[in-house]
Design an enzyme around this catalytic site. Sequence first.
Site, PDB file in Angstrom:
ATOM      1  N   HIS A  55       0.859  -1.176   0.000  1.00  0.00           N
ATOM      2  CA  HIS A  55       0.000   0.000   0.000  1.00  0.00           C
ATOM      3  C   HIS A  55       0.904   1.238   0.000  1.00  0.00           C
ATOM      4  O   HIS A  55       2.058   1.177   0.442  1.00  0.00           O
ATOM      5  CB  HIS A  55      -0.898  -0.004   1.241  1.00  0.00           C
ATOM      6  CG  HIS A  55      -2.022  -1.001   1.173  1.00  0.00           C
ATOM      7  ND1 HIS A  55      -3.153  -0.930   1.965  1.00  0.00           N
ATOM      8  CD2 HIS A  55      -2.189  -2.090   0.380  1.00  0.00           C
ATOM      9  CE1 HIS A  55      -3.968  -1.937   1.670  1.00  0.00           C
ATOM     10  NE2 HIS A  55      -3.402  -2.661   0.721  1.00  0.00           N
ATOM     11  N   GLU A  57       1.117   3.882   1.797  1.00  0.00           N
ATOM     12  CA  GLU A  57       1.692   4.306   3.079  1.00  0.00           C
ATOM     13  C   GLU A  57       2.848   3.389   3.485  1.00  0.00           C
ATOM     14  O   GLU A  57       3.880   3.853   3.984  1.00  0.00           O
ATOM     15  CB  GLU A  57       0.633   4.278   4.194  1.00  0.00           C
ATOM     16  CG  GLU A  57      -0.550   5.221   3.977  1.00  0.00           C
ATOM     17  CD  GLU A  57      -1.705   4.538   3.239  1.00  0.00           C
ATOM     18  OE1 GLU A  57      -1.457   3.714   2.321  1.00  0.00           O
ATOM     19  OE2 GLU A  57      -2.861   4.824   3.585  1.00  0.00           O
ATOM     20  N   CYS A  85      -5.820   2.207   5.797  1.00  0.00           N
ATOM     21  CA  CYS A  85      -6.518   0.970   6.172  1.00  0.00           C
ATOM     22  C   CYS A  85      -5.927   0.447   7.487  1.00  0.00           C
ATOM     23  O   CYS A  85      -4.897   0.938   7.948  1.00  0.00           O
ATOM     24  CB  CYS A  85      -6.377  -0.072   5.063  1.00  0.00           C
ATOM     25  SG  CYS A  85      -4.814  -0.973   5.088  1.00  0.00           S
ATOM     26  N   CYS A  88      -2.181  -0.336   7.352  1.00  0.00           N
ATOM     27  CA  CYS A  88      -1.332   0.855   7.277  1.00  0.00           C
ATOM     28  C   CYS A  88      -1.373   1.630   8.593  1.00  0.00           C
ATOM     29  O   CYS A  88      -0.373   2.200   9.024  1.00  0.00           O
ATOM     30  CB  CYS A  88      -1.763   1.729   6.111  1.00  0.00           C
ATOM     31  SG  CYS A  88      -1.421   0.952   4.514  1.00  0.00           S
TER      32      CYS A  88
END
Lengths: 158, 158
Positions: A55, A57, A85, A88
């Site tokens: 992801h 991040e 999410c 993260c």
Amino acid sequence: MTPGSQAFMARAIEMAIDNVRTGSGGPFGALVVKDGAVMASGVNLVTSSNDPTAHAEIVAIRAACRALGSFQLTGCDIYATCEPCPMCLGAIYWARPARVFYAATRADAADAGFDDSLIYEELTASLTARRIPMLPLLRGEAQRIFDAWRSRIDRRPY
Amino acid sequence: MTPGSQAFMARAIEMAIDNVRTGSGGPFGALVVKDGAVMASGVNLVTSSNDPTAHAEIVAIRAACRALGSFQLTGCDIYATCEPCPMCLGAIYWARPARVFYAATRADAADAGFDDSLIYEELTASLTARRIPMLPLLRGEAQRIFDAWRSRIDRRPY
């Protein structure tokens, strides 16, 4: 909130749009900023790198830590184009930045097909009620690991 | 629970003990197993690799996905020497394995100095009440990213 903050988020948004255009992954971008300078950036690379943890991040946090030579993002700000999410968010708490700026909300992400509400629910569900079965095994044996850890005088907590 | 399951967990435990002995990171190990064969393994490398996301489960998931050429762990089992933290649990839900076996509990980990209860609390706290401030910024602008995503006919969801 400063003009600088808006410029950093605008940059993360452009990166995310570019990521969609090039087909490299999902519609997400992130920056790590320290003392007004960009330490690292990340875009979602899940599908192009076959890495479900890639992801934006996480990619940005890993790159910023490499750049800083530290496993902590002390004094850093993270700019994420979407509310992080649970994965993260967990990574953010382990990295311990000063602040997180986010643009789109989890509802916006769900509308675009990225719904993490199941993960939020599962995190608070008891281990015996999870959709992915979580099964206990050899708990007693595993204490030997922590015994080894406690007996190391030079252990490095994080 | 089969003798095979116990052998896999015992192996993950030995890897975690070795990781403590070599000083490579925290006291955690993980395996990804598919059809009775180990696809990948991981140990905690946070401090040695300056990567706060390098928990054993994340390291093993990334390696298994590389080995399988997929961003999904369909049909795989994960053996973790400790109940996964919220970050790793999030990663597990994104990777979608069949089952997770765990040995030590989060309480055992907390006793050894690895307390993730704060992260569990923060995940369910409202965004305005978090210890790491989460600040909204440019939500409207960010919709352009999702618009770009929706307009891509060949988009690849995950």
